[in-house]
Design a protein around this motif. Structure first.
Motif, PDB file in Angstrom:
ATOM      1  N   ILE A  98       0.841  -1.205   0.000  1.00 50.11           N
ATOM      2  CA  ILE A  98       0.000   0.000   0.000  1.00 50.11           C
ATOM      3  C   ILE A  98       0.872   1.249   0.000  1.00 50.11           C
ATOM      4  CG2 ILE A  98      -1.601   1.366   1.387  1.00 50.11           C
ATOM      5  CD1 ILE A  98      -2.731  -1.359   2.386  1.00 50.11           C
ATOM      6  N   ARG A  99       1.913   1.231   0.832  1.00 52.68           N
ATOM      7  CA  ARG A  99       2.771   2.413   0.932  1.00 52.68           C
ATOM      8  C   ARG A  99       3.471   2.686  -0.403  1.00 52.68           C
ATOM      9  NH1 ARG A  99       6.601   1.018   4.703  1.00 52.68           N
ATOM     10  NH2 ARG A  99       4.928   0.445   6.146  1.00 52.68           N
ATOM     11  N   ARG A 100       3.972   1.625  -1.022  1.00 49.70           N
ATOM     12  CA  ARG A 100       4.646   1.805  -2.312  1.00 49.70           C
ATOM     13  C   ARG A 100       3.694   2.303  -3.389  1.00 49.70           C
ATOM     14  NH1 ARG A 100       7.180  -3.132  -1.033  1.00 49.70           N
ATOM     15  NH2 ARG A 100       5.761  -4.249  -2.402  1.00 49.70           N
ATOM     16  N   LYS A 101       2.504   1.736  -3.415  1.00 54.84           N
ATOM     17  CA  LYS A 101       1.533   2.161  -4.427  1.00 54.84           C
ATOM     18  C   LYS A 101       1.159   3.628  -4.231  1.00 54.84           C
ATOM     19  CE  LYS A 101      -0.774   0.414  -7.117  1.00 54.84           C
ATOM     20  NZ  LYS A 101      -0.610   0.515  -8.598  1.00 54.84           N
ATOM     21  N   LEU A 102       1.011   4.022  -2.975  1.00 55.93           N
ATOM     22  CA  LEU A 102       0.655   5.410  -2.686  1.00 55.93           C
ATOM     23  C   LEU A 102       1.794   6.348  -3.058  1.00 55.93           C
ATOM     24  CD1 LEU A 102      -1.924   6.578  -1.723  1.00 55.93           C
ATOM     25  CD2 LEU A 102      -1.213   6.237   0.638  1.00 55.93           C
ATOM     26  N   GLU A 103       2.998   5.863  -2.837  1.00 51.00           N
ATOM     27  CA  GLU A 103       4.168   6.654  -3.202  1.00 51.00           C
ATOM     28  C   GLU A 103       4.228   6.850  -4.718  1.00 51.00           C
ATOM     29  OE1 GLU A 103       8.613   5.817  -1.843  1.00 51.00           O
ATOM     30  OE2 GLU A 103       7.121   5.681  -0.228  1.00 51.00           O
ATOM     31  N   MET A 104       3.887   5.812  -5.446  1.00 52.67           N
ATOM     32  CA  MET A 104       3.895   5.940  -6.900  1.00 52.67           C
ATOM     33  C   MET A 104       2.801   6.885  -7.368  1.00 52.67           C
ATOM     34  SD  MET A 104       5.150   2.405  -8.515  1.00 52.67           S
ATOM     35  CE  MET A 104       5.540   3.369  -9.952  1.00 52.67           C
ATOM     36  N   ALA A 105       1.651   6.839  -6.689  1.00 54.52           N
ATOM     37  CA  ALA A 105       0.573   7.764  -7.065  1.00 54.52           C
ATOM     38  C   ALA A 105       1.025   9.210  -6.870  1.00 54.52           C
ATOM     39  CB  ALA A 105      -0.674   7.492  -6.232  1.00 54.52           C
ATOM     40  N   ARG A 106       1.856   9.420  -5.850  1.00 50.01           N
ATOM     41  CA  ARG A 106       2.327  10.783  -5.593  1.00 50.01           C
ATOM     42  C   ARG A 106       3.451  11.180  -6.543  1.00 50.01           C
ATOM     43  NH1 ARG A 106       4.730  11.815   0.157  1.00 50.01           N
ATOM     44  NH2 ARG A 106       6.318  10.464  -0.736  1.00 50.01           N
ATOM     45  N   GLU A 107       4.358  10.260  -6.799  1.00 50.34           N
ATOM     46  CA  GLU A 107       5.532  10.611  -7.604  1.00 50.34           C
ATOM     47  C   GLU A 107       5.322  10.422  -9.101  1.00 50.34           C
ATOM     48  OE1 GLU A 107       9.295   9.178  -6.244  1.00 50.34           O
ATOM     49  OE2 GLU A 107       8.662   9.275  -4.145  1.00 50.34           O
ATOM     50  N   PHE A 108       4.441   9.521  -9.476  1.00 50.79           N
ATOM     51  CA  PHE A 108       4.214   9.273 -10.899  1.00 50.79           C
ATOM     52  C   PHE A 108       2.739   9.340 -11.270  1.00 50.79           C
ATOM     53  CE2 PHE A 108       7.949   6.759  -9.525  1.00 50.79           C
ATOM     54  CZ  PHE A 108       8.928   7.449 -10.218  1.00 50.79           C
ATOM     55  N   PRO A 109       2.094  10.457 -10.956  1.00 48.76           N
ATOM     56  CA  PRO A 109       0.656  10.543 -11.263  1.00 48.76           C
ATOM     57  C   PRO A 109       0.373  10.475 -12.760  1.00 48.76           C
ATOM     58  CG  PRO A 109       1.516  12.688 -10.622  1.00 48.76           C
ATOM     59  CD  PRO A 109       2.598  11.695 -10.350  1.00 48.76           C
ATOM     60  N   ARG A 110       1.302  10.947 -13.565  1.00 44.48           N
ATOM     61  CA  ARG A 110       1.059  10.911 -15.010  1.00 44.48           C
ATOM     62  C   ARG A 110       0.997   9.480 -15.518  1.00 44.48           C
ATOM     63  NH1 ARG A 110       5.724  14.575 -17.358  1.00 44.48           N
ATOM     64  NH2 ARG A 110       6.859  12.976 -16.179  1.00 44.48           N
TER      65      ARG A 110
END
Lengths: 223, 223
Positions: A98-110
DNA sequence: TGATAATTTGACCGGTTGGTAAACATTACA
DNA sequence: TGTAATGTTTACCAACCGGTCAAATTATCA
């Protein structure tokens, strides 16, 4: 002689690598914001800082650009799920997923929006990727989760829908960013919403998955 | 004399109602599948079974059609949240909210995708609706949830992120339908995935929200 | 029924879009 | 340095798109 890109099977020029990099970066920017049909080659060319025919020298069609972009991004996008480790502590694994996925949503929203746009419109260009590599990876990890549940390490639950739930809740913060901001009313604020989301989601999933220690929950399932 | 639609302030003809109905139905079909920029008036006209100028007789621009569609659908779309009852049993209310949202994802996937397309691309046409009526409604219901938590009726949690989580998990089955089907490998099957999802989500959210009866969970929060 | 208003359509228009042709410029390398 | 391959640009095209117009058709109702 003009040797179009498809004919090049040998090593690539320094210029080729640089320019293709530029183009794919610009394509990500534009495709993720407007979807495939809503994007124009001119827009991408402008963002990339080059002329439209120059773009078409490296990628012969709009579809080829999109395809190359998808191929390039898909691997990265699935990394968090690949890291899902069958030998680790189940609750810790889910929590860090969950933490990694959320981090990706923040860093790679595009990247997230690129796929969201595509899937939302029926996945006309990535159907094969969904039914092939994606399904295979999910099947594999679902089996891991099922085994954990069978061994009593986590609560019994449908592993596919668990994965869907983690995907949707985390990617929501990338894909529906403007809505989240509008509702929270913090359009100019920083990334605080991601930390709040992390706290909330970790608690939601973990409390929902840990084996309940109170016996009352056993016969409570029918409700 | 040609009296364009905007000038009509009096009662509407039977034909007007029927045709506008037809057009909005077709517009929903097309806009939800391709987004605003990806849709053409010709496509909508073909689905509606009428000529392009005839469409433009009832809605003077493509934007007007889209706007009318949004206005018409937004109310219905927010109904499940409006039914959220402050005086009801908290867990039961949340549970039935999830059920209603999932039902809407199954019965009205086009409406879900219409908004998803719009929000995903930065909500250029519905920004006001998000910051206005939507935010107001969510604020109101978030306050209800906060009060429940304060009264000890449910676990303490960020009410906004709870609502986001319910939105995202349920709408996922409409917006990402092709992905869900691809991963589950049941492309030709019926609605079984919705029932599985309902079971999973009700359990996930309820177990995650009920006040824990075991004291051990109190000091466990830091992990 | 007839006149008037409402509705529908084919032809068309200017702007945009994906893509091409060919001339021109630059790089790599013998 | 010369030259062949690579890279870039200007001008252009046909198809498409949102929207208009005027003529033709149909509904309304005195």
């Amino acid at each position: 002689m003009v040797l179009p890109r498809a004919a090049r099977t040998q090593r690539r020029t320094r210029i080729q690598e640089e320019k293709e990099e530029q183009i794919l970066e610009a394509a990500l920017e534009v495709f993720s914001a407007h979807g495939f049909r809503g994007s124009t080659i001119d827009q991408i060319a402008e963002v990339a800082g080059m002329s439209k025919p120059n773009l078409l020298y490296y990628f012969r069609t709009k579809e080829a650009m999109h395809r190359a972009l998808i191929d390039r991004v898909l691997d990265t996008w699935l990394d968090p799920l690949r890291e899902f480790n069958a030998d680790g502590n189940p609750v810790a694994e889910i929590r860090s997923y969950i933490r990694r996925k959320l981090e990706m949503a923040r860093e790679f929203p595009r990247e997230s929006r690129l796929f969201a746009n595509e899937v939302l419109q029926g996945a006309p260009h990535i159907e094969d990727e969904l039914k092939g590599p994606l399904k295979a990876l999910v099947d594999e990890k679902a089996e891991v989760i099922r085994a954990w549940a069978k061994a009593g390490k986590i609560a019994k639950c449908d592993p596919y829908h668990l994965i869907f739930a983690i995907w949707s809740t985390t990617q929501h913060y990338a894909d529906f960013d403007v809505q989240v901001r509008a509702v929270l009313g913090q359009e100019n604020a920083g990334d605080g919403r991601f930390e709040d989301a992390a706290r909330f989601l970790e608690r939601l999933f973990v409390d929902g998955l840990q084996v309940s220690e109170q016996p009352s929950s056993e016969h409570d399932e029918g409700g």
